[in-house]
Scaffold this active site. Structure first.
Site, PDB file in Angstrom:
ATOM      1  N   GLU A   1      -1.490  -7.206   7.517  1.00 41.50           N
ATOM      2  CA  GLU A   1      -0.138  -7.125   8.081  1.00 41.50           C
ATOM      3  C   GLU A   1      -0.039  -7.991   9.339  1.00 41.50           C
ATOM      4  O   GLU A   1      -1.066  -8.368   9.933  1.00 41.50           O
ATOM      5  CB  GLU A   1       0.198  -5.652   8.406  1.00 41.50           C
ATOM      6  CG  GLU A   1       1.558  -5.397   8.988  1.00 41.50           C
ATOM      7  CD  GLU A   1       2.721  -5.838   8.089  1.00 41.50           C
ATOM      8  OE1 GLU A   1       3.621  -5.035   7.881  1.00 41.50           O
ATOM      9  OE2 GLU A   1       2.706  -6.988   7.596  1.00 41.50           O
TER      10      GLU A   1
ATOM     11  N   HIS B   1       0.844  -1.215   0.000  1.00 44.30           N
ATOM     12  CA  HIS B   1       0.000   0.000   0.000  1.00 44.30           C
ATOM     13  C   HIS B   1       0.880   1.267   0.000  1.00 44.30           C
ATOM     14  O   HIS B   1       2.091   1.222   0.269  1.00 44.30           O
ATOM     15  CB  HIS B   1      -0.898   0.008   1.245  1.00 44.30           C
ATOM     16  CG  HIS B   1      -0.105   0.028   2.512  1.00 44.30           C
ATOM     17  ND1 HIS B   1       0.475   1.175   3.039  1.00 44.30           N
ATOM     18  CD2 HIS B   1       0.265  -0.982   3.328  1.00 44.30           C
ATOM     19  CE1 HIS B   1       1.139   0.874   4.119  1.00 44.30           C
ATOM     20  NE2 HIS B   1       1.053  -0.420   4.319  1.00 44.30           N
TER      21      HIS B   1
HETATM   22  O1  LIG Z   1       4.269  -0.730  10.819  1.00 41.52           O
HETATM   23  C1  LIG Z   1       4.086  -1.945  10.566  1.00 41.52           C
HETATM   24  O2  LIG Z   1       3.217  -2.661  11.049  1.00 41.52           O
HETATM   25  C2  LIG Z   1       4.980  -2.566   9.543  1.00 41.52           C
HETATM   26  O3  LIG Z   1       6.268  -2.374   9.910  1.00 41.52           O
HETATM   27  C3  LIG Z   1       4.675  -1.941   8.170  1.00 41.52           C
HETATM   28  O4  LIG Z   1       3.346  -2.200   7.936  1.00 41.52           O
HETATM   29  P1  LIG Z   1       2.640  -1.650   6.599  1.00 41.52           P
HETATM   30  O5  LIG Z   1       3.300  -2.292   5.406  1.00 41.52           O
HETATM   31  O6  LIG Z   1       1.210  -2.043   6.751  1.00 41.52           O
HETATM   32  O7  LIG Z   1       2.865  -0.147   6.600  1.00 41.52           O
END
Ligand SMILES: O=C(O)[C@H](O)COP(=O)(O)O
Length: 215
Positions: free
Chosen positions: A82, A9
């Protein structure tokens, strides 16, 4: 041969502030919106048939921008979320104690069952990411899906396709709105199944982008 595009994203407010998101959420920044438009411009002539996104807000918004350019709808799949970062979600990276930073580092330092308290292990995330990717094999023949997901999730997916364990040390940067591609093929010269064609391509972006560790 099935080709699947993987997009992280666009930049979010918390990416820019170095705040941990995990399965919490923050909106795309103006830069993140522009990054998504640049991905849309890059992929709109590739014959994308499906845009499938993590159901978190930042991925949904990115997917909407891409899907509009490709003339398709967005399908949501929570398996593309995530990593659940447990008690560290919403915290700023620069405020972590040594112990808390240790929790975060054990995710990608070779510790098989590492997890942040109340969070998810990399192996658990890997299993759901592979399930979401393999679901593309059930799409109609000739499909060309594009998945919109997250930094740790996509880094783990690509690394495990390359044969590294889910908890392997980071050797791949997946910056905001980078494009990767994995192909499912049967060739005598490559491992059967998924192979990585492209990883972390940002040549379509007109400005530097943050990686998944907000560096
Ligand atoms: O901040 C987080 O959880 C990961 O390090 C990055 O997550 P994202 O790709 O959803 O920004």
């Amino acid at each position: 041969m099935l080709q699947v595009y993987l997009v992280r994203h666009g930049e979010t407010q918390w990416n820019a502030q170095r705040r941990i998101q995990g399965q919490s959420d923050s909106a795309l920044t103006e830069k993140g919106e522009r990054q998504a438009e640049q991905v849309a411009e890059r992929v709109k002539t590739l014959g994308i048939t499906h845009v499938i996104a993590s159901d978190l807000g930042r991925t949904r918004r990115t997917a909407e921008i891409i899907a509009r350019a490709c003339g398709v709808d967005v399908t949501l799949d929570a398996r593309l979320r995530e990593l659940d970062m447990g008690v560290l979600e919403r915290r700023n990276l620069d405020t972590l104690s040594e112990e808390e930073e240790g929790w975060r580092r054990q995710l990608v330092n070779g510790t098989a069952d590492g997890r942040i308290p109340d969070g998810e292990s990399m192996l658990e995330m890997s299993e759901r990411m592979h399930a979401a990717l393999n679901a593309c094999l059930d799409l109609p023949a000739g499909s060309r899906p594009l998945l919109v997901s997250h930094g740790m999730a996509l880094g783990c997916l690509v690394s495990t396709i390359l044969g590294l364990p889910a908890w392997a040390e980071r050797r791949l940067r997946l910056r905001n709105c980078s494009i990767s591609r994995v192909d499912h093929q049967q060739s005598p010269w490559l491992a059967s199944g998924w192979v990585v064609e492209t990883a972390g391509d940002i040549s379509h972006l007109d400005a530097p982008a943050l990686d998944e560790l907000q560096r």
